[in-house]
Design an enzyme around this catalytic site. Structure first.
Site, PDB file in Angstrom:
ATOM      1  N   GLY A 182       0.825  -1.206   0.000  1.00  0.00           N
ATOM      2  CA  GLY A 182       0.000   0.000   0.000  1.00  0.00           C
ATOM      3  C   GLY A 182       0.850   1.243   0.000  1.00  0.00           C
ATOM      4  O   GLY A 182       2.036   1.180   0.288  1.00  0.00           O
ATOM      5  N   GLU A 231      -7.244  33.166 -10.327  1.00  0.00           N
ATOM      6  CA  GLU A 231      -8.049  32.289  -9.477  1.00  0.00           C
ATOM      7  C   GLU A 231      -9.533  32.429  -9.793  1.00  0.00           C
ATOM      8  O   GLU A 231     -10.276  31.449  -9.756  1.00  0.00           O
ATOM      9  CB  GLU A 231      -7.786  32.580  -7.990  1.00  0.00           C
TER      10      GLU A 231
HETATM   11 ZN    ZN Z   1      -3.951  28.218 -11.487  1.00  0.00          ZN
END
Ligand code: ZN
Ligand code: ADP
Ligand code: MG
Length: 607
Positions: free
Chosen positions: A197, A420
């Site tokens: 894992g 953004e």
């Molecule tokens: Zn970005």
């Protein structure tokens, strides 16, 4: 040994000292010559430059001391004396000679010193290395720690989630405890269990829990412990480890990070690694060497099963493979509960919410999250940990520290805000995009700003529409910069990387492009691993390679096109979000929905 040597030295010094001083007086050479001339010397013994002898009658100066010494000692001057032999003959002195004998006190010490020093160095080296537990004389010895059960021993209660692995291991412990039962049925008990894992999912922890629960001797060692500077040591350590474990059977051997010795043989740069191969060969043969009804079980853990030697994985060796996966949402709640045990939390903290906000986190990540939150709370002199501490820790882990020293110009801040806003508006309007969790324009270590999206639950399957929308969202930052600032910046580096990687996977691995549909072209490995073949095979021709590049490009171009169209259309929305970000620096998903007058996407509902 040291004491014996010391006594020897003392004795020889003493003998030397006393034999030299037996009733002799030391006289000057000139007085010796005077005595020869005066015919007062009967005999002498010459030993190198040393002359000892006896007087016929002791000189006056000596008798006055009350002792009559007939003997004397003197030394020849180094320039020699030619007259002396004539004088001796004339006066009829008997001359004895002895070979020069340098057993003086100094001489003894000088003779013994190197030997003494050697013995001393050797001895202290031996002692020192024995104290450290890895003596030069025991390199081949088994370095495994024999595990002792204590009050702090882990149990299965300390491991959350990974139910499959737990039940498998419980079964194994059962085999060990009642192996008789299974042998009667003609069944062989399993020999090896391989825990596989990603890092931090609790493999080592599981093994420690087994040690705490099994009540049989438990030997624990890390793969790299077999390795030493000296060739052949690894193999002999393996041999000794198995010998010890068998002596105490039923017992368990745990080898952590198996990949460090179990790597595929005969691969890698510059030929094989002899030492590692020898060690591996020894391990292979030891695992075979078990008697059929011996009960020693080997548990091993690795996060790179792909590079293990196939011989390790065949039945009869690590025949059980237990996968320890990243925790699901429900598991995460359980893990958080375990690590929250000893921490004071305020009423407001809901671990369910925390678990929801942390998809992809491993157990170790979650532990770290709560620990960071506790540190933050303590630093702020709070008495309990509240949600804001957890949020701060979460951001710190995902995005890095806030860079307070970084001062952006007005122009840069605006660019980041629009960038953004571009991501955010696309995430808000594209039907398959994941809901927005948070948008920030606070510069941090790893990014100037971030738009964080969170899936509603753990996702295991990704459809084409989702992937295309995801790529569009990733490219949205650059599109918004272009539309609103009239230029493009280097801030999109990471976005472009991620988008390209996704598009590449769509074409190569998932057969999702139009011209190369439904075919796996075997993508290159993400990392060239030294133990693997360095030249990754390409399963396709040059022509196909060109086509692949074209397909990847066309996916990216289409997404860019779609992003441009949508952001032009939603110009108003981009302006709103960008201004909101410039003003507040951080907007939550629900703030954005409010700003844009949208129905909240499922994930943005307050949990
Ligand atoms: Zn970005
Ligand atoms: P690895 O799989 O890399 O060996 P570890 O077992 O060393 O991971 O896990 C590191 C730490 O993370 C553990 O000591 C434990 O505190 C925490 N942890 C990981 N998985 C779990 C889990 N399933 N339940 C509880 N704690 C976990
Ligand atoms: Mg580990």
């Amino acid at each position: 040994m040291l004491i014996v040597i010391a006594i020897g030295v003392i004795i020889s010094l003493a003998v030397n000292y006393f034999s030299d001083s037996s009733l002799r007086t030391t006289i000057s050479y000139s007085s010796f010559k005077d005595n020869v001339q005066a015919n007062n010397i009967s005999s002498i013994t010459v030993e190198g430059e040393k002359i000892t002898g006896t007087f016929r009658t002791p000189p006056l100066s000596d008798t006055s001391a009350g002792v009559t010494t007939l003997g004397f000692t003197t030394y020849l001057p180094f320039y020699g004396d030619d007259e002396l032999s004539n004088m001796l003959e004339e006066n009829d002195v008997k001359v004895f000679t002895k070979p020069a004998n340098r057993t003086s006190v100094l001489g003894v010490i000088l003779n013994f010193l190197p030997l003494l020093l050697l013995v001393f160095i050797f001895y202290s080296f031996y002692k020192g290395s024995r104290n450290q537990g890895n003596s030069l004389f025991s390199v081949g010895q088994n370095k495994a720690k024999l595990y002792m059960k204590t009050d702090e021993s882990k149990t299965f209660n300390d491991v959350a989630g990974v139910e499959g692995a737990k039940s498998e291991l419980t079964e194994i412990v059962d085999y060990l405890k009642s192996s008789e039962k299974f042998h009667k049925m003609g069944a062989k008990t399993p020999k090896g269990v391989l825990l596989v894992g990603p890092p931090g999912t609790g493999k080592t922890l599981l093994a420690r829990a087994v040690a705490g629960e099994a009540n049989v001797p438990f030997y624990s060692i890390t793969g790299s412990d077999f390795m030493e500077l000296f060739v052949g040591v690894g193999a002999s350590r393996v041999r000794n480890l198995f010998r010890d474990a068998r002596k105490n059977s039923p017992s368990i051997i745990f080898i952590d990070e198996l990949d460090s010795i179990g790597r595929h043989r005969g691969a890698g740069l510059g030929g094989g690694h002899d030492e590692r191969e020898q060690t591996l060969n020894q391990l292979l043969s030891e695992m075979d060497g078990f008697e059929p009804n011996e009960s020693t079980i080997v548990i091993a853990a690795t996060n790179r099963p792909d590079i293990l030697d196939p011989a390790l994985l065949r039945p009869g060796r690590f025949d059980r493979r237990v996968s320890v996966d990243r925790p699901t949402m429900i598991d995460r709640v359980q893990i958080l509960k375990i690590h929250a045990r000893n921490k004071p939390f305020s009423e407001s903290v809901n671990l369910q919410t925390v678990a929801k906000a942390t998809p992809g986190f491993s157990g170790a990540d979650l532990e770290n999250l709560l620990n960071e939150a506790a540190l933050t709370a303590a630093r702020n002199k709070k008495t309990v940990i509240d949600q804001s501490d957890i949020n701060e820790a979460h951001d710190k882990i995902l995005l890095g520290l806030v860079r307070k020293s970084m001062v952006l110009t007005e122009e840069e801040r605006k660019t980041v805000a629009f960038h953004e806003a571009g991501h955010a508006v696309l995430a808000a309007y594209l039907p398959n995009a994941e809901p927005i969790h948070k948008v920030t324009v606070i510069p941090r270590d790893r990014a100037m700003g971030v738009t964080q999206q969170l899936p509603e639950g753990d996702k295991y399957l990704y459809n084409r529409e989702y992937l295309l929308d995801r790529i569009a969202v990733l490219l949205g930052g650059r599109v918004a910069e272009k539309l609103h600032m009239g230029t493009i910046t280097s801030g999109a580096e990471n976005d472009l990387q991620q988008a390209t990687q996704l598009a590449r996977k769509m074409v190569l691995d998932w057969g999702m492009s139009e011209r190369l549909a439904n075919i796996s072209l075997g993508s290159e490995r993400e990392h060239v691993f030294l133990g693997e073949d360095i030249a990754t095979r390409r399963d396709f021709s040059e022509a196909t390679a060109r086509e692949i590049d074209q397909e990847i490009k066309s996916i990216l171009d289409e997404a860019f096109e779609r992003a441009t169209t949508l952001l032009t259309e939603k110009n108003e929305a981009v302006l709103k979000v960008a201004n909101g970000l410039l003003e507040k620096e951080e907007l939550l998903g629900e703030d954005i929905d409010k700003l844009l007058g949208l129905e909240p996407k499922n994930g943005n509902k307050k949990a």
